[in-house]
Write a protein that holds these residues in place. Structure first.
Motif, PDB file in Angstrom:
ATOM      1  N   ARG A  53       0.828  -1.217   0.000  1.00 33.25           N
ATOM      2  CA  ARG A  53       0.000   0.000   0.000  1.00 33.25           C
ATOM      3  C   ARG A  53       0.858   1.261   0.000  1.00 33.25           C
ATOM      4  NH1 ARG A  53      -4.519   2.317  -0.588  1.00 33.25           N
ATOM      5  NH2 ARG A  53      -5.377   3.818   0.850  1.00 33.25           N
ATOM      6  N   LYS A  54       1.901   1.268   0.809  1.00 28.88           N
ATOM      7  CA  LYS A  54       2.782   2.436   0.891  1.00 28.88           C
ATOM      8  C   LYS A  54       3.438   2.705  -0.468  1.00 28.88           C
ATOM      9  CE  LYS A  54       6.434   4.340   3.798  1.00 28.88           C
ATOM     10  NZ  LYS A  54       7.381   4.075   4.884  1.00 28.88           N
ATOM     11  N   GLY A  55       3.905   1.653  -1.123  1.00 21.62           N
ATOM     12  CA  GLY A  55       4.508   1.789  -2.451  1.00 21.62           C
ATOM     13  C   GLY A  55       3.508   2.288  -3.472  1.00 21.62           C
ATOM     14  N   TYR A  56       2.276   1.775  -3.390  1.00 20.10           N
ATOM     15  CA  TYR A  56       1.213   2.196  -4.303  1.00 20.10           C
ATOM     16  C   TYR A  56       0.918   3.686  -4.136  1.00 20.10           C
ATOM     17  CZ  TYR A  56      -3.457   2.741  -6.273  1.00 20.10           C
ATOM     18  OH  TYR A  56      -4.539   3.191  -6.987  1.00 20.10           O
ATOM     19  N   LEU A  57       0.789   4.132  -2.901  1.00 20.42           N
ATOM     20  CA  LEU A  57       0.478   5.540  -2.643  1.00 20.42           C
ATOM     21  C   LEU A  57       1.613   6.454  -3.099  1.00 20.42           C
ATOM     22  CD1 LEU A  57      -1.289   5.231   0.824  1.00 20.42           C
ATOM     23  CD2 LEU A  57      -2.363   5.622  -1.410  1.00 20.42           C
ATOM     24  N   LYS A  58       2.855   6.026  -2.898  1.00 23.41           N
ATOM     25  CA  LYS A  58       4.000   6.828  -3.353  1.00 23.41           C
ATOM     26  C   LYS A  58       3.988   6.928  -4.879  1.00 23.41           C
ATOM     27  CE  LYS A  58       8.892   7.656  -2.697  1.00 23.41           C
ATOM     28  NZ  LYS A  58       8.714   9.066  -2.987  1.00 23.41           N
ATOM     29  N   TRP A  59       3.728   5.801  -5.545  1.00 22.81           N
ATOM     30  CA  TRP A  59       3.646   5.778  -7.001  1.00 22.81           C
ATOM     31  C   TRP A  59       2.560   6.738  -7.500  1.00 22.81           C
ATOM     32  CZ3 TRP A  59      -0.394   2.938  -9.814  1.00 22.81           C
ATOM     33  CH2 TRP A  59      -0.198   2.911 -11.201  1.00 22.81           C
ATOM     34  N   ARG A  60       1.375   6.670  -6.894  1.00 23.39           N
ATOM     35  CA  ARG A  60       0.273   7.544  -7.302  1.00 23.39           C
ATOM     36  C   ARG A  60       0.620   9.021  -7.090  1.00 23.39           C
ATOM     37  NH1 ARG A  60      -5.036   5.676  -7.625  1.00 23.39           N
ATOM     38  NH2 ARG A  60      -5.354   7.827  -8.274  1.00 23.39           N
ATOM     39  N   THR A  61       1.297   9.327  -5.991  1.00 25.65           N
ATOM     40  CA  THR A  61       1.681  10.714  -5.729  1.00 25.65           C
ATOM     41  C   THR A  61       2.662  11.209  -6.786  1.00 25.65           C
ATOM     42  OG1 THR A  61       1.290  10.478  -3.367  1.00 25.65           O
ATOM     43  CG2 THR A  61       2.768  12.253  -4.039  1.00 25.65           C
ATOM     44  N   GLU A  62       3.666  10.395  -7.106  1.00 23.78           N
ATOM     45  CA  GLU A  62       4.641  10.769  -8.130  1.00 23.78           C
ATOM     46  C   GLU A  62       3.953  10.978  -9.477  1.00 23.78           C
ATOM     47  OE1 GLU A  62       7.943  11.394  -7.649  1.00 23.78           O
ATOM     48  OE2 GLU A  62       7.591  11.075  -5.515  1.00 23.78           O
ATOM     49  N   LEU A  63       3.005  10.099  -9.810  1.00 24.31           N
ATOM     50  CA  LEU A  63       2.269  10.240 -11.064  1.00 24.31           C
ATOM     51  C   LEU A  63       1.507  11.564 -11.111  1.00 24.31           C
ATOM     52  CD1 LEU A  63       0.722   6.696 -11.631  1.00 24.31           C
ATOM     53  CD2 LEU A  63       2.361   7.845 -13.129  1.00 24.31           C
ATOM     54  N   LYS A  64       0.760  11.869 -10.061  1.00 22.71           N
ATOM     55  CA  LYS A  64      -0.036  13.097 -10.048  1.00 22.71           C
ATOM     56  C   LYS A  64       0.834  14.336 -10.235  1.00 22.71           C
ATOM     57  CE  LYS A  64      -2.308  11.997  -6.189  1.00 22.71           C
ATOM     58  NZ  LYS A  64      -3.228  12.051  -5.048  1.00 22.71           N
ATOM     59  N   LEU A  65       1.984  14.348  -9.571  1.00 28.87           N
ATOM     60  CA  LEU A  65       2.894  15.489  -9.711  1.00 28.87           C
ATOM     61  C   LEU A  65       3.414  15.594 -11.145  1.00 28.87           C
ATOM     62  CD1 LEU A  65       4.829  15.166  -6.332  1.00 28.87           C
ATOM     63  CD2 LEU A  65       3.103  16.886  -6.935  1.00 28.87           C
ATOM     64  N   MET A  66       3.777  14.449 -11.743  1.00 28.71           N
ATOM     65  CA  MET A  66       4.255  14.450 -13.119  1.00 28.71           C
ATOM     66  C   MET A  66       3.151  14.921 -14.070  1.00 28.71           C
ATOM     67  SD  MET A  66       5.472  11.350 -15.623  1.00 28.71           S
ATOM     68  CE  MET A  66       3.780  10.797 -15.842  1.00 28.71           C
ATOM     69  N   HIS A  67       1.937  14.411 -13.892  1.00 27.65           N
ATOM     70  CA  HIS A  67       0.828  14.825 -14.755  1.00 27.65           C
ATOM     71  C   HIS A  67       0.625  16.335 -14.669  1.00 27.65           C
ATOM     72  CE1 HIS A  67       0.081  10.641 -15.249  1.00 27.65           C
ATOM     73  NE2 HIS A  67      -0.676  10.460 -14.189  1.00 27.65           N
ATOM     74  N   GLY A  68       0.668  16.871 -13.463  1.00 27.57           N
ATOM     75  CA  GLY A  68       0.499  18.314 -13.274  1.00 27.57           C
ATOM     76  C   GLY A  68       1.574  19.110 -13.990  1.00 27.57           C
ATOM     77  N   GLU A  69       2.813  18.655 -13.896  1.00 28.59           N
ATOM     78  CA  GLU A  69       3.924  19.372 -14.545  1.00 28.59           C
ATOM     79  C   GLU A  69       3.819  19.308 -16.065  1.00 28.59           C
ATOM     80  OE1 GLU A  69       6.050  21.480 -13.152  1.00 28.59           O
ATOM     81  OE2 GLU A  69       4.940  21.054 -11.313  1.00 28.59           O
ATOM     82  N   LEU A  70       3.495  18.137 -16.603  1.00 22.15           N
ATOM     83  CA  LEU A  70       3.350  18.014 -18.061  1.00 22.15           C
ATOM     84  C   LEU A  70       2.216  18.894 -18.581  1.00 22.15           C
ATOM     85  CD1 LEU A  70       3.858  14.163 -18.523  1.00 22.15           C
ATOM     86  CD2 LEU A  70       5.360  15.969 -19.374  1.00 22.15           C
ATOM     87  N   LEU A  71       1.105  18.919 -17.877  1.00 25.32           N
ATOM     88  CA  LEU A  71      -0.016  19.755 -18.301  1.00 25.32           C
ATOM     89  C   LEU A  71       0.340  21.235 -18.169  1.00 25.32           C
ATOM     90  CD1 LEU A  71      -3.001  17.731 -16.823  1.00 25.32           C
ATOM     91  CD2 LEU A  71      -2.291  17.884 -19.229  1.00 25.32           C
TER      92      LEU A  71
END
Length: 190
Positions: free
Chosen positions: A75-93
């Motif tokens: 779960r901890k790894g999943y949440l970290k992955w999701r957080t990194e994704l959201k930040l990347m999506h925000g930066e690309l947009l």
């Protein structure tokens, strides 16, 4: 403006090496997801703001660039992955919006939407969450349910339901489900 921004998002997502069957053709997975998000957003709200349109289309922009397998499978790894994704999506947009000379308030709003800042206090962030949940239920739930134990599926339905507004619930109950899936949903909501 939304047409140019969507075209840029789509061009990036067309590079997704992962594919899904879509209208009888093999298509890039995140390209299909972005289009489904846009379609569902317009079902949800016939006149959405530019910010939520960009956030919906780019919700998973270049998602394959950060593989789930790079993180611990807990779960901890999943949440970290999701957080990194959201930040990347925000930066690309944000980069795409800057290329289109968008003002800083729009850029900030889109970043806040995709990172789900103020989820329970910002109306558009909650609306985007409804759309995300509706896309999951309409297009991905059946496959998910077939691959997991009933107990886990029921838990996911309950968690998904808890994220949604009343309007989201109403629209979710109007979706066309397979009989087995509908039974699971009813069981989860009892």
């Amino acid at each position: 403006m939304i047409e140019k921004i969507s075209a840029k998002i789509d061009a990036i997502n067309a590079e997704d090496p992962n594919t899904v069957m879509y209208h009888g053709e093999e298509c890039p997975k995140e390209l299909v997801y972005g289009q489904r998000m846009t379609d569902m957003l317009h079902e949800y709200d016939p006149a959405p703001s530019l910010a939520i349109q960009v956030a919906a289309r780019g919700q998973h922009i270049q998602r394959w660039a950060i593989p789930r397998s790079d993180y611990p499978m807990d779960r901890k790894g999943y949440l970290k992955w999701r957080t990194e994704l959201k930040l990347m999506h925000g930066e690309l947009l944000a980069e795409i919006l800057q290329e289109e000379s968008a003002d800083s308030s729009l850029i900030e709003k889109v970043k806040n939407l995709v990172t789900k800042k103020r989820l329970k206090t910002d109306l558009e962030t909650q609306q985007l969450e409804d759309v995300i949940c509706l896309v999951f239920l309409k297009y991905y739930f059946s496959e998910f349910a077939a691959e997991h134990e009933e107990e886990k599926v029921i838990s996911i339905i309950q968690k998904t339901w808890a994220k949604m507004t009343e309007k989201g619930h109403e629209l979710a109950l109007q979706l066309d489900y397979k009989e087995n899936d509908l039974e699971l949903i009813k069981k989860a909501l009892q």
